[in-house]
Design a protein around this motif. Structure first.
Motif, PDB file in Angstrom:
ATOM      1  N   TRP A   1      -9.115   1.256  -1.218  1.00 22.04           N
ATOM      2  CA  TRP A   1      -9.097   2.703  -1.039  1.00 22.04           C
ATOM      3  C   TRP A   1     -10.337   3.359  -1.625  1.00 22.04           C
ATOM      4  O   TRP A   1     -10.827   4.365  -1.096  1.00 22.04           O
TER       5      TRP A   1
ATOM      6  N   ALA B   1       0.754   6.868   4.329  1.00 23.78           N
ATOM      7  CA  ALA B   1       1.029   5.496   3.888  1.00 23.78           C
ATOM      8  C   ALA B   1       2.384   5.407   3.197  1.00 23.78           C
ATOM      9  O   ALA B   1       3.055   4.378   3.262  1.00 23.78           O
ATOM     10  N   ALA B   2       2.781   6.483   2.513  1.00 27.33           N
ATOM     11  CA  ALA B   2       4.035   6.469   1.750  1.00 27.33           C
ATOM     12  C   ALA B   2       5.241   6.871   2.581  1.00 27.33           C
ATOM     13  O   ALA B   2       6.375   6.882   2.076  1.00 27.33           O
TER      14      ALA B   2
ATOM     15  N   THR C   1     -10.678   6.904   0.120  1.00 24.75           N
ATOM     16  CA  THR C   1      -9.346   7.506   0.049  1.00 24.75           C
ATOM     17  C   THR C   1      -9.048   8.002  -1.364  1.00 24.75           C
ATOM     18  O   THR C   1      -8.406   9.043  -1.546  1.00 24.75           O
TER      19      THR C   1
ATOM     20  N   LEU D   1      -7.356  11.776  -5.848  1.00 24.54           N
ATOM     21  CA  LEU D   1      -6.912  11.570  -4.475  1.00 24.54           C
ATOM     22  C   LEU D   1      -7.856  12.335  -3.565  1.00 24.54           C
ATOM     23  O   LEU D   1      -7.778  13.556  -3.433  1.00 24.54           O
TER      24      LEU D   1
ATOM     25  N   LEU E   1       1.108   9.588  -5.597  1.00 21.27           N
ATOM     26  CA  LEU E   1       1.569  10.933  -5.242  1.00 21.27           C
ATOM     27  C   LEU E   1       2.556  11.476  -6.265  1.00 21.27           C
ATOM     28  O   LEU E   1       2.542  12.671  -6.593  1.00 21.27           O
TER      29      LEU E   1
ATOM     30  N   LEU F   1      -2.653   9.199   2.019  1.00 24.95           N
ATOM     31  CA  LEU F   1      -1.692   8.577   1.117  1.00 24.95           C
ATOM     32  C   LEU F   1      -0.266   8.985   1.497  1.00 24.95           C
ATOM     33  O   LEU F   1       0.662   8.167   1.416  1.00 24.95           O
ATOM     34  N   GLU F   2      -0.092  10.245   1.887  1.00 20.97           N
ATOM     35  CA  GLU F   2       1.242  10.691   2.319  1.00 20.97           C
ATOM     36  C   GLU F   2       1.704   9.904   3.545  1.00 20.97           C
ATOM     37  O   GLU F   2       2.876   9.532   3.656  1.00 20.97           O
TER      38      GLU F   2
ATOM     39  N   ALA G   1       0.737   4.124  -2.814  1.00 20.16           N
ATOM     40  CA  ALA G   1       0.504   5.519  -2.424  1.00 20.16           C
ATOM     41  C   ALA G   1       1.594   6.428  -2.980  1.00 20.16           C
ATOM     42  O   ALA G   1       1.311   7.505  -3.509  1.00 20.16           O
ATOM     43  N   GLN G   2       2.841   5.991  -2.886  1.00 21.73           N
ATOM     44  CA  GLN G   2       3.952   6.785  -3.413  1.00 21.73           C
ATOM     45  C   GLN G   2       3.797   7.006  -4.916  1.00 21.73           C
ATOM     46  O   GLN G   2       4.023   8.109  -5.423  1.00 21.73           O
TER      47      GLN G   2
ATOM     48  N   PRO H   1       0.811  -1.223   0.000  1.00 21.64           N
ATOM     49  CA  PRO H   1       0.000   0.000   0.000  1.00 21.64           C
ATOM     50  C   PRO H   1       0.848   1.278   0.000  1.00 21.64           C
ATOM     51  O   PRO H   1       0.488   2.262  -0.650  1.00 21.64           O
ATOM     52  N   GLY H   2       1.963   1.262   0.717  1.00 21.69           N
ATOM     53  CA  GLY H   2       2.840   2.427   0.735  1.00 21.69           C
ATOM     54  C   GLY H   2       3.449   2.702  -0.625  1.00 21.69           C
ATOM     55  O   GLY H   2       3.587   3.854  -1.043  1.00 21.69           O
TER      56      GLY H   2
END
Length: 229
Positions: A202, A226-227, A207, A217, A158, A223-224, A154-155, A150-151
């Motif tokens: 999400w 998670a990343a 999310t 988003l 972003l 998300l930030e 998310a990255q 998930p991270g």
């Protein structure tokens, strides 16, 4: 080239180039168009200059010896590609391909060097671009090593929002570029099925969402988080 001059004033670094330097550097550039699917350059090609993206989009990728493609980035207007060639003189490190019809401005290496030697402030601006790109590469490497899936997803979202994001109401960010789950999975370094599960979770939690085929988003701060390593 007024359009490129504006680009240079606002995109070469966080501070931007002075109007005088932007005008003179823009005068060195020549316009180039690329059809969708056209390869701008391949890994191993001579580094003969850099490209400013004025309209359209490019993908940056590398190929394994088995022929598998790893998508490193998708870039849109306001980005520069091939800037390392202006500084280290080495061959291209990745392949860059137009994803759709794209307009660019090309600045040839030798012309840039002559200009920058006379105006050292330009080198400082270029180093800021390279520094930002290096930090992004370090973030991706760290994410691949330490973040759960998930991270990493998310990255990726972003990073895409950084290139194609359009702020809308209530702090939401629309990624104004249509991406498939396979594209996101490739950039996150994961199987599409696993990335699909993350994205669907999400969506259900609010999310992210899809608006007319674009990812939105809805809660960028989540998300930030998670990343973050």
């Amino acid at each position: 080239m007024v359009e490129l001059q504006h680009f240079l004033e606002n995109s070469f670094s966080l501070e931007g180039l002075s109007m005088d330097l932007a005008e003179r550097l823009a005068a060195l550039a020549r316009p180039i168009t690329a059809k969708g699917g056209a390869i701008l350059f391949e890994a191993g090609d001579p580094g003969n200059g850099c490209y400013a993206i004025l309209e359209g989009s490019l993908k940056v990728s590398i190929m394994s010896v088995e022929g598998d493609e790893q998508l490193l980035a998708v870039m849109g207007p306001g980005n520069i590609v091939g800037e390392l060639a202006l500084l280290d003189g080495r061959a291209r490190s990745a392949t860059v391909t137009a994803l759709k019809p794209t307009r660019l401005a090309f600045i040839e290496k030798h012309a840039f060097e002559r200009f920058a030697d006379e105006n050292p402030a330009v080198y400082r601006h270029m180093l800021s671009i390279v520094g930002k790109r290096l930090r992004q590469a370090n973030d991706v490497l760290a994410a691949r090593s330490f973040l759960p899936l998930p991270g990493r997803v998310a990255q990726t979202l972003l990073q895409l929002a950084d290139s194609f994001g359009k702020p809308i109401d209530n702090g939401r960010i629309l990624i104004h570029y249509k991406l498939s789950q396979a594209d996101i999975a490739n950039m996150a370094g994961a199987a599409r099925e696993n990335v699909s599960r993350v994205l669907n979770d999400w969506k259900r939690s609010g999310t992210i969402s899809r608006i007319s085929g674009y990812y939105c988003l809805e809660q960028p701060k989540l998300l930030e988080q998670a990343a973050t390593l």
